[in-house]
Each structure stands twice: as structure tokens, then as C-alpha cells.
Design an enzyme around this catalytic site. Structure first.
Site, PDB file in Angstrom:
ATOM      1  N   ARG A   1       0.838  -1.221   0.000  1.00  0.00           N
ATOM      2  CA  ARG A   1       0.000   0.000   0.000  1.00  0.00           C
ATOM      3  C   ARG A   1       0.867   1.264   0.000  1.00  0.00           C
ATOM      4  O   ARG A   1       0.545   2.257   0.659  1.00  0.00           O
ATOM      5  CB  ARG A   1      -0.954   0.044   1.211  1.00  0.00           C
ATOM      6  CG  ARG A   1      -2.049  -0.987   1.298  1.00  0.00           C
ATOM      7  CD  ARG A   1      -2.991  -0.977   0.117  1.00  0.00           C
ATOM      8  NE  ARG A   1      -2.496  -1.866  -0.907  1.00  0.00           N
ATOM      9  CZ  ARG A   1      -2.628  -3.188  -0.892  1.00  0.00           C
ATOM     10  NH1 ARG A   1      -3.274  -3.761   0.088  1.00  0.00           N
ATOM     11  NH2 ARG A   1      -2.147  -3.930  -1.860  1.00  0.00           N
ATOM     12  N   SER A  42     -10.615   0.020   3.258  1.00  0.00           N
ATOM     13  CA  SER A  42      -9.935  -0.227   4.540  1.00  0.00           C
ATOM     14  C   SER A  42      -9.406   1.092   5.093  1.00  0.00           C
ATOM     15  O   SER A  42      -8.687   1.806   4.399  1.00  0.00           O
ATOM     16  CB  SER A  42      -8.752  -1.171   4.332  1.00  0.00           C
ATOM     17  OG  SER A  42      -9.206  -2.384   3.793  1.00  0.00           O
ATOM     18  N   GLU A  74      -4.754   4.053   6.082  1.00  0.00           N
ATOM     19  CA  GLU A  74      -4.404   3.755   4.678  1.00  0.00           C
ATOM     20  C   GLU A  74      -4.704   4.933   3.755  1.00  0.00           C
ATOM     21  O   GLU A  74      -3.909   5.227   2.860  1.00  0.00           O
ATOM     22  CB  GLU A  74      -5.170   2.506   4.214  1.00  0.00           C
ATOM     23  CG  GLU A  74      -4.819   2.105   2.802  1.00  0.00           C
ATOM     24  CD  GLU A  74      -5.551   0.865   2.334  1.00  0.00           C
ATOM     25  OE1 GLU A  74      -5.448  -0.173   3.004  1.00  0.00           O
ATOM     26  OE2 GLU A  74      -6.238   0.949   1.301  1.00  0.00           O
TER      27      GLU A  74
HETATM   28  C1  LIG Z   1     -15.483   0.690  -1.100  1.00  0.00           C
HETATM   29  C2  LIG Z   1     -14.000   0.841  -1.296  1.00  0.00           C
HETATM   30  C3  LIG Z   1     -13.211  -0.275  -1.487  1.00  0.00           C
HETATM   31  C4  LIG Z   1     -11.813  -0.146  -1.698  1.00  0.00           C
HETATM   32  N1  LIG Z   1     -11.065  -1.269  -1.875  1.00  0.00           N
HETATM   33  C5  LIG Z   1      -9.729  -1.165  -2.074  1.00  0.00           C
HETATM   34  C6  LIG Z   1      -8.931  -2.333  -2.255  1.00  0.00           C
HETATM   35  O1  LIG Z   1      -9.427  -3.451  -2.284  1.00  0.00           O
HETATM   36  N2  LIG Z   1      -7.600  -2.176  -2.429  1.00  0.00           N
HETATM   37  C7  LIG Z   1      -7.008  -0.935  -2.431  1.00  0.00           C
HETATM   38  O2  LIG Z   1      -5.783  -0.872  -2.588  1.00  0.00           O
HETATM   39  N3  LIG Z   1      -7.748   0.187  -2.278  1.00  0.00           N
HETATM   40  C8  LIG Z   1      -9.079   0.101  -2.105  1.00  0.00           C
HETATM   41  N4  LIG Z   1      -9.839   1.238  -1.915  1.00  0.00           N
HETATM   42  C9  LIG Z   1      -9.184   2.552  -1.922  1.00  0.00           C
HETATM   43  C10 LIG Z   1      -9.249   3.276  -3.277  1.00  0.00           C
HETATM   44  O3  LIG Z   1     -10.319   2.815  -4.045  1.00  0.00           O
HETATM   45  C11 LIG Z   1      -7.975   3.140  -4.085  1.00  0.00           C
HETATM   46  O4  LIG Z   1      -6.873   3.584  -3.352  1.00  0.00           O
HETATM   47  C12 LIG Z   1      -8.048   3.919  -5.405  1.00  0.00           C
HETATM   48  O5  LIG Z   1      -6.917   3.633  -6.189  1.00  0.00           O
HETATM   49  C13 LIG Z   1      -8.129   5.424  -5.206  1.00  0.00           C
HETATM   50  O6  LIG Z   1      -8.407   6.001  -6.469  1.00  0.00           O
HETATM   51  P1  LIG Z   1      -9.056   7.432  -6.603  1.00  0.00           P
HETATM   52  O7  LIG Z   1      -9.073   7.777  -8.030  1.00  0.00           O
HETATM   53  O8  LIG Z   1     -10.381   7.438  -5.919  1.00  0.00           O
HETATM   54  O9  LIG Z   1      -8.016   8.320  -5.800  1.00  0.00           O
HETATM   55  P2  LIG Z   1      -8.338   9.648  -4.956  1.00  0.00           P
HETATM   56  O10 LIG Z   1      -9.045   9.255  -3.715  1.00  0.00           O
HETATM   57  O11 LIG Z   1      -8.942  10.668  -5.807  1.00  0.00           O
HETATM   58  O12 LIG Z   1      -6.849  10.072  -4.559  1.00  0.00           O
HETATM   59  C14 LIG Z   1      -6.125   9.303  -3.628  1.00  0.00           C
HETATM   60  C15 LIG Z   1      -4.721   9.916  -3.468  1.00  0.00           C
HETATM   61  O13 LIG Z   1      -4.018   9.755  -4.701  1.00  0.00           O
HETATM   62  C16 LIG Z   1      -3.687  11.022  -5.259  1.00  0.00           C
HETATM   63  N5  LIG Z   1      -3.917  10.906  -6.706  1.00  0.00           N
HETATM   64  C17 LIG Z   1      -5.012  10.399  -7.313  1.00  0.00           C
HETATM   65  N6  LIG Z   1      -4.814  10.395  -8.650  1.00  0.00           N
HETATM   66  C18 LIG Z   1      -3.587  10.920  -8.860  1.00  0.00           C
HETATM   67  C19 LIG Z   1      -2.828  11.172 -10.032  1.00  0.00           C
HETATM   68  N7  LIG Z   1      -3.287  10.891 -11.247  1.00  0.00           N
HETATM   69  N8  LIG Z   1      -1.607  11.726  -9.876  1.00  0.00           N
HETATM   70  C20 LIG Z   1      -1.100  12.008  -8.656  1.00  0.00           C
HETATM   71  N9  LIG Z   1      -1.783  11.784  -7.523  1.00  0.00           N
HETATM   72  C21 LIG Z   1      -3.017  11.248  -7.625  1.00  0.00           C
HETATM   73  C22 LIG Z   1      -4.601  12.022  -4.590  1.00  0.00           C
HETATM   74  O14 LIG Z   1      -4.015  13.311  -4.564  1.00  0.00           O
HETATM   75  C23 LIG Z   1      -4.734  11.409  -3.202  1.00  0.00           C
HETATM   76  O15 LIG Z   1      -3.593  11.723  -2.439  1.00  0.00           O
HETATM   77  C24 LIG Z   1     -11.228   1.137  -1.708  1.00  0.00           C
HETATM   78  C25 LIG Z   1     -12.046   2.281  -1.524  1.00  0.00           C
HETATM   79  C26 LIG Z   1     -13.407   2.122  -1.332  1.00  0.00           C
HETATM   80  C27 LIG Z   1     -14.275   3.348  -1.143  1.00  0.00           C
END
Ligand SMILES: Cc1cc2nc3c(=O)[nH]c(=O)nc-3n(C[C@H](O)[C@H](O)[C@H](O)COP(=O)(O)OP(=O)(O)OC[C@H]3O[C@@H](n4cnc5c(N)ncnc54)[C@H](O)[C@@H]3O)c2cc1C
Length: 368
Positions: free
Chosen positions: A186, A263, A360
């Protein structure tokens, strides 16, 4: 290298919080852009419809000395109730392109704003193997390298061939090989680091109708196969989606158990010696032996055994009724209440087991 870029990244003076954006503050409330549905207003909010717009918005804010928050799916951020007094850039750049094809594999370039699960569905239907066990994870493709997204024994580091990014310090776009990304559990060089805007990610996938070997015991059991076996891609995807939905880990606007960041805590990794003392004192507990003499303990087990069951409630927030690791907004919560709940759980686990839990998600303008 222009000094303005480097200076801004190390500058600790409080930013000018005067919003240049004339959009009413109510329209800039970040709760509308996070899966927790929590978070106060952005100073300014820009929607980047393509990669050039995203790079330009980041460059402009950097030159002007304004802090930047890149937001894509908003599924891994906890934004404070005061919001973020800087430039929030909503990534909406899309596109999937095959950039190289061989007999046995394909390399596909995916724009960072592309929804991750759309890509997984596309890969599965195209007969490209490698990401099927990561089905149903919310958010964007470009965010997957940020914390080396993983689930069910798989992680994106297994298939990432390159990460394309805009570097705010050097004011240039670059391609990074996996070895430069520092992928860990992670984590990566991108997490808690606003130096890079990820613009696209290349995934190397195998051309075959079978999944990569099933590594996770619960998934193997559900599929009725042995660990290490392969199953048809679509079967792997549907089984993962079913398992995840049962835990509230697939977004569903009607289901408050999914108003979360997934998580909330990572699984703690402790030295083997500490683990031996812990089990001698507290009895056996589930664990996964790690490399280099460490042991990973499931945070969910620790939380439950420290006295925090599913559904354990704070004010307008609670532990999910389906999964102990998900902290959820029940509709009337705010970030302060969510973080209070997180603190109560973290402190309870520390008191009971002497183990420290770490969040996380990325905490924006707030902390536990
Ligand atoms: C119901 C649920 C289940 C989930 N299950 C998992 C799982 O099984 N495994 C897991 O690893 N995660 C899981 N997650 C967490 C999440 O979905 C992931 O971490 C996902 O990759 C985040 O993507 P996002 O586009 O929503 O990022 P955001 O929430 O928009 O951003 C997260 C972080 O990344 C940065 N960021 C985003 N995009 C970029 C970019 N292009 N360039 C630079 N920085 C960037 C943002 O600034 C922020 O710091 C879950 C979340 C939820 C709500």
C-alpha cells in the site's frame, strides 16, 4: 530547474487562502467528490477534461505558489471539514490505447482519469489476464500506483510496465520504470508526495483466457480450486465482485456501508520477535509471515479483538456492518466524527495489543 517549483514544494509559509475561483463555496464542497461524502470546500476547483489541462492546471498553481490537491475518484482521501485552501484539480482525462502487442502479451496505456473497474472489465472481456482479481476497486487507473492498489493476493505492481507523470519540481513530463516507483505494501514514491501528477499508466497484460494464479485462500475456496490454480477470467472477476459486495467493498450509493475509503487502516507489519512475544502473552492470532523477518497481522482481527465489532458507532459514523476495517459515514457524519472514531479504535488496539495502526487513506488537512 525553475526555483519557484522547488521553493513552493518545501515552503512552509501558510498559503494565500483567498479563493480566485468565483464559484460559490457551496459548489466547491469536496464532500461531493469523495466516497465518504465528507470534506469542506476547495479554495479553487478545476475540472481537467484531458491530460494537457491537468498538467497546465498543476503547473499554473505551482508557479503561483498555491498548494495543489489532485482528486480523481475521491475513494482514498479523508478531507478535513475546513476543506482544502488551495487548488483542487478533478481528473477527468480518459483513454485506453494498446501501445504494443505480441503473441503472448499486450501493453495498454491508460489515461489517469479512466475509471479503474472499467479498465478491468475491458481487460477481462478482451482476454487480457493480470488485473481480474482487482475487480470492483473504486477510483481511477492513475491512482492505482499511488498506493500500489491491491486485493485478493494481487497488486498493480505485478502488471505496471511504466508510470507517466508530470514532475512539478523539474517542470517536465517523464516515464518511470517500475523500479523507480518504489512499490511496497500500500505504498510507492507517489503516496504522501505531491511532486508528481500521474498522467497515464502502462499495464503489461497476458493474452490468455485464464486468470493469473489464484493466490488468496478465501478466493480459492470460493472458486472451489487450490491456491495456485487458474480459472476463466470472467469467473475470477464475478467471484471477486461477489466477495467484495458481501463486504461492502463495491460502491453502492444506496448502501451506507460503502460510504467509506475501503480499509481505513493498513495491516500492521511487526518484527517476528515482537510477534512471538505478543502471541506468548495474548494467544495465537492470524498472521502472514513476511519477507525479512516481519509478520503481517490482519488489522480487522486486532480491531475486533480490542472490542470494536462491526457496526460500532460514533456520531453519525460507524464501523461498517459488513467489514471491520471500513469506517463509514452513515449520512449525518462529519470528518471530525470519523477521525474521533478512528482515534478510539487506534488507541484501543494499542492499549490491548501494543500494536500501532496506521491509516491507509491520504488525510487532507486533518489528522488522527
Ligand atoms: C469501497 C472501497 C473499497 C476499496 N477497496 C480497495 C482495495 O481493495 N484495495 C485498495 O488498494 N484500495 C481500495 N480502496 C481505496 C481506493 O479505491 C484506491 O486507493 C483507489 O486507487 C483510489 O483512487 P481514486 O481515483 O479514488 O483516488 P483519490 O481518492 O482521488 O486520490 C487518492 C490519493 O491519490 C492522489 N492521486 C489520485 N490520482 C492521482 C494522479 N493521477 N496523480 C497524482 N496523484 C493522484 C490524490 O491526490 C490522493 O492523495 C477502496 C475504496 C473504497 C471506497
Amino acid at each position: 530547474m525553475p526555483d519557484a517549483f522547488a521553493d513552493h514544494l518545501t515552503d512552509t509559509t501558510p498559503p494565500d487562502t483567498t479563493p480566485a475561483d468565483t464559484t460559490p463555496a457551496t459548489d466547491r464542497v469536496l464532500a461531493a467528490y469523495t466516497t465518504l461524502r465528507l470534506g469542506g470546500p476547495a479554495g479553487t476547483l478545476t475540472t481537467a477534461a484531458d491530460t494537457a489541462e491537468a498538467v497546465e492546471a498543476v503547473r499554473r498553481a505551482t508557479v503561483e505558489g498555491r498548494p495543489v490537491l489532485v482528486l480523481a475518484g475521491g475513494s482514498n482521501v479523508v478531507v478535513g471539514d475546513a476543506g482544502f485552501a488551495g487548488e483542487v484539480i478533478l481528473l477527468r482525462n480518459r483513454g485506453v490505447e494498446v501501445i504494443s502487442e505480441g503473441a503472448g502479451e499486450v501493453v495498454v496505456r491508460v489515461a489517469s482519469g479512466e475509471p479503474w473497474d472499467d479498465l478491468v472489465a475491458y481487460a477481462v472481456s478482451s482476454g487480457w489476464s493480470g488485473v481480474e482479481c482487482l475487480s470492483g476497486i473504486p477510483g481511477s487507473a492513475g491512482a492505482t500506483p499511488i498506493q500500489n492498489v491491491g486485493a485478493y493476493g494481487s497488486e498493480v505492481a505485478h502488471t505496471i510496465a511504466a508510470v507517466h507523470a508530470y514532475d512539478r519540481i523539474e517542470d517536465r513530463q517523464l516515464g518511470m520504470a517500475p523500479e523507480q516507483c518504489g512499490f511496497g505494501y500500500r505504498s510507492s514514491v507517489f503516496k504522501h508526495n505531491d511532486r508528481y501528477l500521474v498522467t497515464a499508466v502502462d499495464f503489461r497484460l497476458t493474452r490468455q483466457d485464464l486468470s493469473s494464479p489464484i493466490r488468496y485462500a478465501e478466493l480459492a475456496r470460493q472458486l472451489g480450486v487450490e491456491a495456485g490454480d487458474r480459472v476463466p477470467l470472467e469467473q475470477a472477476r464475478q467471484t471477486v465482485l461477489k466477495l467484495r459486495a458481501g463486504k461492502g467493498m463495491v460502491l453502492d450509493p444506496e448502501d451506507r456501508d460503502t460510504w467509506s475509503v475501503g480499509s481505513f487502516f493498513t495491516n500492521p507489519v511487526v518484527p517476528a520477535g515482537f510477534f512471538a512475544e505478543l502471541t506468548a502473552e495474548r494467544g495465537e492470532m492470524p498472521h502472514w509471515p513476511g519477507a525479512d523477518g516481519t509478520v503481517k497481522i490482519p488489522a480487522a482481527w486486532l480491531i475486533e479483538h480490542a472490542g470494536f465489532p462491526k457496526g460500532f458507532a460514533g456520531v453519525g459514523v460507524s464501523i461498517s456492518t459488513k467489514h471491520t476495517l471500513a469506517l463509514t459515514n452513515r449520512g449525518a457524519g462529519d470528518t471530525a466524527a470519523l477521525l474521533d472514531l478512528a482515534r478510539t479504535i487506534r488507541d484501543g488496539v494499542r492499549d490491548r495489543f501494543g500494536v500501532e495502526l496506521h491509516p491507509e487513506p491520504v488525510l487532507v488537512n486533518c489528522q488522527i
